[in-house]
Scaffold this motif. Structure first.
Motif, PDB file in Angstrom:
ATOM      1  N   VAL A  14       4.837  15.082   1.607  1.00  0.00           N
ATOM      2  CA  VAL A  14       3.447  15.708   1.133  1.00  0.00           C
ATOM      3  C   VAL A  14       3.418  16.908   0.293  1.00  0.00           C
ATOM      4  O   VAL A  14       3.167  17.930  -0.549  1.00  0.00           O
ATOM      5  CB  VAL A  14       2.660  15.411   0.725  1.00  0.00           C
ATOM      6  CG1 VAL A  14       2.597  13.848   0.981  1.00  0.00           C
ATOM      7  CG2 VAL A  14       1.581  15.726   2.054  1.00  0.00           C
ATOM      8  N   GLU A  15       4.286  18.180   1.634  1.00  0.00           N
ATOM      9  CA  GLU A  15       3.712  19.518   1.342  1.00  0.00           C
ATOM     10  C   GLU A  15       5.389  20.246   2.124  1.00  0.00           C
ATOM     11  O   GLU A  15       5.659  19.492   3.626  1.00  0.00           O
ATOM     12  CB  GLU A  15       2.904  20.359   1.905  1.00  0.00           C
ATOM     13  CG  GLU A  15       3.215  21.396   1.754  1.00  0.00           C
ATOM     14  CD  GLU A  15       2.333  22.277   2.379  1.00  0.00           C
ATOM     15  OE1 GLU A  15       1.598  23.160   1.176  1.00  0.00           O
ATOM     16  OE2 GLU A  15       1.152  22.342   2.787  1.00  0.00           O
ATOM     17  N   GLU A  61       4.273  18.854   5.133  1.00  0.00           N
ATOM     18  CA  GLU A  61       2.869  17.755   6.009  1.00  0.00           C
ATOM     19  C   GLU A  61       3.963  16.225   5.352  1.00  0.00           C
ATOM     20  O   GLU A  61       3.992  16.318   4.385  1.00  0.00           O
ATOM     21  CB  GLU A  61       1.961  18.936   4.537  1.00  0.00           C
ATOM     22  CG  GLU A  61       1.684  19.239   5.540  1.00  0.00           C
ATOM     23  CD  GLU A  61       0.889  20.221   6.856  1.00  0.00           C
ATOM     24  OE1 GLU A  61       0.423  18.773   7.331  1.00  0.00           O
ATOM     25  OE2 GLU A  61       1.108  20.755   7.383  1.00  0.00           O
ATOM     26  N   THR A  62       2.719  15.416   5.787  1.00  0.00           N
ATOM     27  CA  THR A  62       3.592  13.993   5.682  1.00  0.00           C
ATOM     28  C   THR A  62       2.245  12.969   5.594  1.00  0.00           C
ATOM     29  O   THR A  62       0.849  13.398   5.969  1.00  0.00           O
ATOM     30  CB  THR A  62       3.925  13.387   6.312  1.00  0.00           C
ATOM     31  OG1 THR A  62       3.831  13.520   7.592  1.00  0.00           O
ATOM     32  CG2 THR A  62       5.357  14.573   6.843  1.00  0.00           C
ATOM     33  N   THR A  63       2.498  11.527   4.442  1.00  0.00           N
ATOM     34  CA  THR A  63       0.865  10.695   4.891  1.00  0.00           C
ATOM     35  C   THR A  63       0.823  10.084   5.658  1.00  0.00           C
ATOM     36  O   THR A  63       0.441   9.958   6.013  1.00  0.00           O
ATOM     37  CB  THR A  63       1.561  10.287   3.418  1.00  0.00           C
ATOM     38  OG1 THR A  63       2.688   8.625   4.024  1.00  0.00           O
ATOM     39  CG2 THR A  63       1.767  10.191   2.674  1.00  0.00           C
ATOM     40  N   PHE A  81      10.169  28.955   0.639  1.00  0.00           N
ATOM     41  CA  PHE A  81      10.273  27.592  -0.965  1.00  0.00           C
ATOM     42  C   PHE A  81       9.461  26.785   0.188  1.00  0.00           C
ATOM     43  O   PHE A  81       9.557  26.298   0.795  1.00  0.00           O
ATOM     44  CB  PHE A  81      11.760  27.213  -0.450  1.00  0.00           C
ATOM     45  CG  PHE A  81      11.591  26.111  -1.386  1.00  0.00           C
ATOM     46  CD1 PHE A  81      12.643  25.648  -2.978  1.00  0.00           C
ATOM     47  CD2 PHE A  81      11.274  24.518  -0.608  1.00  0.00           C
ATOM     48  CE1 PHE A  81      12.842  24.295  -3.192  1.00  0.00           C
ATOM     49  CE2 PHE A  81      11.470  23.912  -1.869  1.00  0.00           C
ATOM     50  CZ  PHE A  81      12.327  23.569  -3.253  1.00  0.00           C
ATOM     51  N   HIS A  82       8.477  26.469  -1.357  1.00  0.00           N
ATOM     52  CA  HIS A  82       6.981  25.783  -1.159  1.00  0.00           C
ATOM     53  C   HIS A  82       6.450  25.268  -2.078  1.00  0.00           C
ATOM     54  O   HIS A  82       6.561  25.183  -3.879  1.00  0.00           O
ATOM     55  CB  HIS A  82       6.052  26.937  -0.666  1.00  0.00           C
ATOM     56  CG  HIS A  82       4.389  26.592  -0.831  1.00  0.00           C
ATOM     57  ND1 HIS A  82       3.245  26.883  -1.064  1.00  0.00           N
ATOM     58  CD2 HIS A  82       3.977  25.111   0.065  1.00  0.00           C
ATOM     59  CE1 HIS A  82       2.762  25.785  -1.019  1.00  0.00           C
ATOM     60  NE2 HIS A  82       3.407  25.269  -0.055  1.00  0.00           N
ATOM     61  N   ARG A  83       6.919  24.098  -1.484  1.00  0.00           N
ATOM     62  CA  ARG A  83       6.322  23.345  -2.798  1.00  0.00           C
ATOM     63  C   ARG A  83       5.368  22.000  -2.483  1.00  0.00           C
ATOM     64  O   ARG A  83       5.789  21.619  -1.780  1.00  0.00           O
ATOM     65  CB  ARG A  83       7.752  22.207  -3.648  1.00  0.00           C
ATOM     66  CG  ARG A  83       8.520  23.366  -4.153  1.00  0.00           C
ATOM     67  CD  ARG A  83       8.131  23.320  -6.103  1.00  0.00           C
ATOM     68  NE  ARG A  83       9.143  23.922  -6.431  1.00  0.00           N
ATOM     69  CZ  ARG A  83      10.487  25.142  -6.113  1.00  0.00           C
ATOM     70  NH1 ARG A  83       9.326  25.755  -4.842  1.00  0.00           N
ATOM     71  NH2 ARG A  83      10.726  25.681  -6.710  1.00  0.00           N
ATOM     72  N   LEU A  84       4.333  21.408  -3.399  1.00  0.00           N
ATOM     73  CA  LEU A  84       3.459  20.356  -3.136  1.00  0.00           C
ATOM     74  C   LEU A  84       4.790  18.762  -4.215  1.00  0.00           C
ATOM     75  O   LEU A  84       5.468  18.895  -4.449  1.00  0.00           O
ATOM     76  CB  LEU A  84       2.080  20.370  -4.029  1.00  0.00           C
ATOM     77  CG  LEU A  84       1.307  20.766  -3.144  1.00  0.00           C
ATOM     78  CD1 LEU A  84      -0.020  21.897  -4.265  1.00  0.00           C
ATOM     79  CD2 LEU A  84       0.778  20.350  -1.872  1.00  0.00           C
TER      80      LEU A  84
END
Length: 396
Positions: free
Chosen positions: A275-276, A262-264, A291-294
């Motif tokens: 962003v994600e 996900e992006t801006t 692998f999951h990061r904000l």
């Protein structure tokens, strides 16, 4: 008086028809009223003055411009060759136009109407080189991935985003692209067979893949190595892989990374940021690890974008910036291929973010499920829900 093309006259590889219009200025807003006084043209324009003065746009109706002023015209309009297309709506089909031999006007330049976008070129070869690239499969995929139902989906700005190198007459690839475009134009004008045109188009596509450095090498043609390197765009899949039944892709036999970001916004080059990050590591057909990061993008997230994916400025406050997790991402990816739905988006953002922190993306190959699907299926939207619906319907 000049011949002018409208949208209905523009096709892929040829222009069919035109109508004649009065062009009273060679430059937008030019003060040439003294030159026109006393001519039949000026008398005719005077008859239309009341109507012309009702135009509301300050581009054509202001005290410092003649009442018959037009806009969007200049020396570039009269260049010897132009690559044209319909900019309004979604019709990424391009052709080269030059002078036409009109039975009344004689040999004269053909001009584009307002909904027609065009790129001016100084030579026939340069025009066909540009047109060949814009009509190629990788660039079509580039436009298709960015289709957004706006009024001007193939705007001049969108076309300018395509990274077309300056035409070099000494480049064998450049001249080959120009030659093939010219040959296809001739076939289209002469109602050549669809089979012959498609054969030339396939040859053209290979040249453009080479130009953008995304063509697979000979050893990469097997199904297990049919992925494009993710540090190159546009991304596509060779025809010999597209032609296979998707059920025979043997995903259960390989390890791969499934990517979703996900992006801006939509443009990595325009300053948008991730962003994600979600990456799924699949082995033997099963999800083995995630692998999951904000990610804090260090810029604001537009409200309209936050409404779409649910991630706001507050959501990412205090989260790591991309530089702090870049190495972790590369380590997690390893050498396994990347699978994306619209790789031109996800792979481009990942490549750009890594470039920004001084890391060169590895030579992982990328498989784009969107492009594979669009070659085999017909579905309404590009999203996964539409694709899943179509696959389920086919199976039933």
């Amino acid at each position: 008086v000049y011949p002018m093309v409208k949208s209905r006259h523009v096709n892929k590889w040829n222009q069919d028809g035109y109508y004649n219009v009065i062009i009273p200025q060679k430059k937008a807003g030019a003060d040439n009223e003294d030159e026109l006084r006393g001519t039949k043209l000026y008398e005719y324009l005077q008859e239309m003055k009341e109507d012309l003065n009702t135009r509301s746009s300050s581009w054509v109706n202001s005290d410092d411009k003649p009442f018959y002023s037009i806009f969007g015209i200049g020396e570039y309009t009269f260049t010897p060759y132009r690559v044209i297309w319909t900019a309004m709506g979604y019709s990424p089909e391009f052709c080269v136009v030059s002078d036409v031999e009109d039975e009344i006007l004689g040999e004269t330049p053909i001009l584009p109407d307002n909904p027609i976008g065009y790129v001016p070129a100084q030579s026939k070869k340069e025009a066909h080189y540009i047109c060949g690239i814009l009509n190629s499969a990788p660039v079509f995929d580039y436009f298709d991935a960015r289709a957004d139902d706006s009024k001007w989906e193939v705007s001049i700005g969108r076309v300018n985003e395509v990274p077309i190198p300056q035409y070099d007459p000494d480049s064998s690839i450049h001249t080959a692209v120009a030659r093939l475009s010219e040959e296809i134009h001739e076939l289209a004008d002469e109602d050549g067979s669809e089979t012959e045109i498609q054969g030339k188009e396939r040859e053209l596509d290979e040249r453009v893949y080479s130009l953008f450095e995304v063509a697979p090498t000979a050893q990469d043609q097997s199904p297990a190595h049919s992925y494009q390197r993710f540090n190159r765009i546009p991304v596509s899949i060779p025809d010999d892989v597209i032609g296979q039944d998707l059920a025979d892709s043997h995903f259960s036999d390989i390890s791969f990374n499934l990517l979703d970001f996900e992006t801006t916004g939509y443009s990595a080059k325009g300053g948008d940021k991730i962003v994600e990050v979600w990456i799924g590591k699949y082995r033997d057909g099963e999800l083995e690890n995630e692998f999951h990061r904000l990610v804090n993008p260090e810029r604001s997230i537009p409200d309209s974008v936050a409404e779409y994916h649910g991630i706001s400025d507050g959501t990412v406050e205090g989260e790591p910036i991309f530089e702090e997790i870049g190495e972790d991402i590369l380590e997690f990816l390893g050498e396994d291929p990347l699978v994306c739905h619209n790789a031109d988006f996800d792979a481009t953002f990942l490549s750009h973010e890594l470039d920004q922190i001084g890391r060169t993306p590895r030579s992982n190959f990328v498989l784009d499920t969107l492009q594979m699907a669009r070659r085999q299926l017909e579905f309404v939207n590009n999203d996964l829900d539409s694709l899943a619906e179509e696959i389920l319907e086919n199976r039933s």
